[in-house]
Design an enzyme around this catalytic site. Sequence first.
Site, PDB file in Angstrom:
ATOM      1  N   GLU A 144      -4.729  -0.080  -8.264  1.00 15.59           N
ATOM      2  CA  GLU A 144      -3.615   0.789  -8.636  1.00 15.59           C
ATOM      3  C   GLU A 144      -2.495  -0.078  -9.216  1.00 15.59           C
ATOM      4  OE1 GLU A 144      -3.495   4.772  -5.912  1.00 15.59           O
ATOM      5  OE2 GLU A 144      -2.834   2.938  -4.939  1.00 15.59           O
ATOM      6  N   ASN A 174      -3.512   6.517  -1.266  1.00 19.05           N
ATOM      7  CA  ASN A 174      -3.149   6.625   0.154  1.00 19.05           C
ATOM      8  C   ASN A 174      -2.372   7.891   0.456  1.00 19.05           C
ATOM      9  OD1 ASN A 174      -4.477   4.372   1.017  1.00 19.05           O
ATOM     10  ND2 ASN A 174      -2.719   3.014   0.873  1.00 19.05           N
ATOM     11  N   SER A 182       0.808  -1.213   0.000  1.00 18.37           N
ATOM     12  CA  SER A 182       0.000   0.000   0.000  1.00 18.37           C
ATOM     13  C   SER A 182       0.848   1.272   0.000  1.00 18.37           C
ATOM     14  CB  SER A 182      -0.900   0.020   1.242  1.00 18.37           C
ATOM     15  OG  SER A 182      -1.732  -1.103   1.290  1.00 18.37           O
ATOM     16  N   HIS A 220      -1.920  -2.902  -6.422  1.00 24.69           N
ATOM     17  CA  HIS A 220      -2.472  -2.502  -5.128  1.00 24.69           C
ATOM     18  C   HIS A 220      -3.984  -2.670  -5.136  1.00 24.69           C
ATOM     19  CE1 HIS A 220      -3.369   0.853  -2.013  1.00 24.69           C
ATOM     20  NE2 HIS A 220      -3.382  -0.340  -1.448  1.00 24.69           N
TER      21      HIS A 220
END
Length: 705
Positions: free
Chosen positions: A449, A487, A416, A437
Amino acid sequence: MPDNHQPDRGLHLERSGNILIVILDNPPVNALGLRVRRGLLAALRQAQSEEQIHALLLLGSGKNFAAGADIREFNQPRQPPLLREVCDQIETCTKPVIAAIAGNALGGGLEVAMAAHYRLAVKGSRLGLPEVNLGLLPGAGGSQRSVRLIGAEAALDLMLSGRPLSAEQALELGMVDRLGLDARVDGLVYAHELLADRCGVRRSSELTTRLADSAAQQAAIDAARTKLPTQFRGLFSPALIIDCVAAACEQPFAAGCQFEAAQFQRCLASPQHRALLYAFQAERAAAKLPDTTGLAIAAFSQAGVIGGGTMGAGIAVVMLEADLQVTLLERDEQSLAAGLSRVEEFYRQRVSKKRLSATAAAARLAKLRGTTEYRDLATADLVVEAVYEDLAAKQAVFRQLDSHCKPGAILASNTSYLDIAAIAAVTNRPQAVIGLHFFSPAPVMRLLEIVVPPQAAAEVIASAVVLARRLGKVPVRTGICDGFIGNRIMSVYRRAAEAMLEDGASPYQIDTAVREFGFAMGPFQILDVAGGDIAWATRKRRAAQRDPQERYVQIADRLCEQGWFGQKSGRGWYRYEPGSNHGVQDPAVLEIVARERERAGVTPRPFSAEEIVRRYLAAMINEGANLLAEGIALRPLDVDVVLLAGYGFPRYRGGPLYYADKIGLARVLDDITTFAAEDPQFWRPSPLLIRLVEQGQTFASLNAE
C-alpha cells in the site's frame, strides 16, 4: 536478404543464406495476436514454396520470445487463424523449424516453441504454461506436446503450478535440446548443424519415448488428482488440465488435441476465468505508472531500514532481493545483531531448501550492513521506518531522518494504521514523506500500500510506484485513514465475525464457512497467526475514541487477558502443540464465549454457513464502498487488489467489489438493510452503494479511467 519488417504481420522476415529468420515483433512482450498469427502462417507458406529456403529460425524481438496470447483478445470473438492452427502448421512444415528462445516463452509462446522441431534456450530464459492462473489450460496443443516432450509428471507440475522453468531446467527435462548465449547467433549455428547432419523434421506429436512407461504416467496423474481437494480447492481448470494429460497418455495426438480444445472452451466460458482475468487486469491497472512527464524519478541504489524486527528484517530482504545496498539501523548493538541475524537466517533457509545457491546468498548479504547511528544513512536514496506502532516513536525517528538524510531522499513509514501526515509534519520536508505499508511476511506478500499524505510531491509518489514494481510488489495507492484500505476493511469484517460469535456461531464454524467460500484462513485463524496481542493493543489504543453506541464484543479481550495470543503462545482461539502451527479446537475457548454471551445478555441462536458468509462479505463490500465515497481508494479495482493480494480473498472470485457486482448490488443492499434491524449502528448502508443501486449501476462502472 535485407530486413523485411512487415508491421501488418507483427514480425520481421530476414534471410541468412538458406535459412528464413522469422522474428516475432509485437511489443512489449510479442503477444501472439491476430497479426502475428497471420504473419506466421504467411512465413510458413513462403518457406514451403521457396526451394532455396531449407529451414526456419523463430526468434523474438526485444527481451522476449513470446509471452503468450494477446490478452486484449480475451473478451472478443476469436478470429482465425487460431493459435492451435498455427502450431499445427509449424509442426507439419516439411522443413526444419528451430525455435531459439531468449527471455520469456510463456503460454502460447511456449506452445509455438513446442510445435517447432528443435528448441534452443538462452541462459536466463523462462519457459512456462501459466494458463491456470487465468482459469485456463493450454489451448494450442500444449498439454499434448508437453507430455510427449517431458512426461506426465513434469508436464503436470508445469501446468498446475504455473511456475516457469529456467533454461537449465528445461534442458534437463528435455523441453529444449541445447542452451545458448545469443538466440540469433546460436540459433543459426544450430540450424546449420541440423542441415549439415541432414536431421530433417522431428515432430513433438510423434514422440513416444515419454509415453512408454504407462504405469509411471498413470501414477503421476493419480497423484495429481489426490491434490485437487486441498491444493486446488474450489478451482475449475486444474481438474481439466489433469484430464488433458490423461488424454495425452491414452489417446492419439489428434484426439487428445480435440479433447484439449473442448476443455479449453469450457474454461474460457467459466465464471472463474472471467474473475481471474479481471484480477490480473486489475493488478496491472493498479501498478500502472502515473504520468511521469517532467518528473524526476528517483534512481534507487541505497536504502535504509529502521528497525530489525520481523517486519524490518523482511523489508531489508525485499530490498536486497532488488539488488539495493541496505543499511539496517537499530537502537542498540544487541537489537542490531538480532535484526541482522534474522536477515541471515532467511538466506540460510533459502540455501538449505535449494531455492538459492550459497554463492548468490553471500552476494546478497554482502550488500547488507548494520548500524546504530543515523549518520550512516546520509547517502541513502530511500529510508523505510519499521518501528512499533506508536506515533511518538515514529515521529522521533523521522526527526532524526530529517536531520541526517540527504536532500532528495524519500522518507517512508511502514505504519499499518497511523496518520502519515502527522509523521511528515515533524520534518522540514513533508513533500518527501510517504507511507510504504508492507505486509507480513514482507518477502512473500505481494501487496504494497502506497499511502499518500496531502503534501507528498508527485515525483515521490511516482518514484514509490517505480520502486514497488522493482521490488516485485503490487502497488495500490491509498489515502489516509485509520488502517488505510486493507486494515480498515479488515477491522470491519472482523467486527462482523465477532458479532456473529457473540450471537451464537462458534469461532470454528465461522472459520470453516469462510474457508469453504475460498479464503485460505478464517478470521480467528488469522488472529492466531498474526498474534492476538497486536489486535488487542490496537483496540486499547482506540478505546478512548470508540463510539459509546458501538457494539463492542469483549471475547477476544478475555482470551488475551489469559495470555492466549495464538501460535506464539501455544494457545489462542485454537490450541497448538509444541512446535506445531496446526491448531485444534479448544473447549476452554467455547466456555469463555458462553460466559461472555451470558454477561452480555445474549441468547445464542444458530447460524448457517450461508448466513455467515453473507454477513462477512456484506461488511467487507459496504466498507469498500465507504472508502470509495471518501476518496481513500481511487477505484473499486484498488479495493479488490488489496483484498486479493494482501488479505486472502479467493482470487477466482475476483475481489469483494467484483463479486458484489456478480451477485447483484441490490441483494447486497437488501442484506445490509435486513441486518440493520438488529444493529443499526454497525449496519449502515454506504451512500455510494445506495446510489449505485438506485441508478442501476455497478462498481465496475466506476473503474473507467
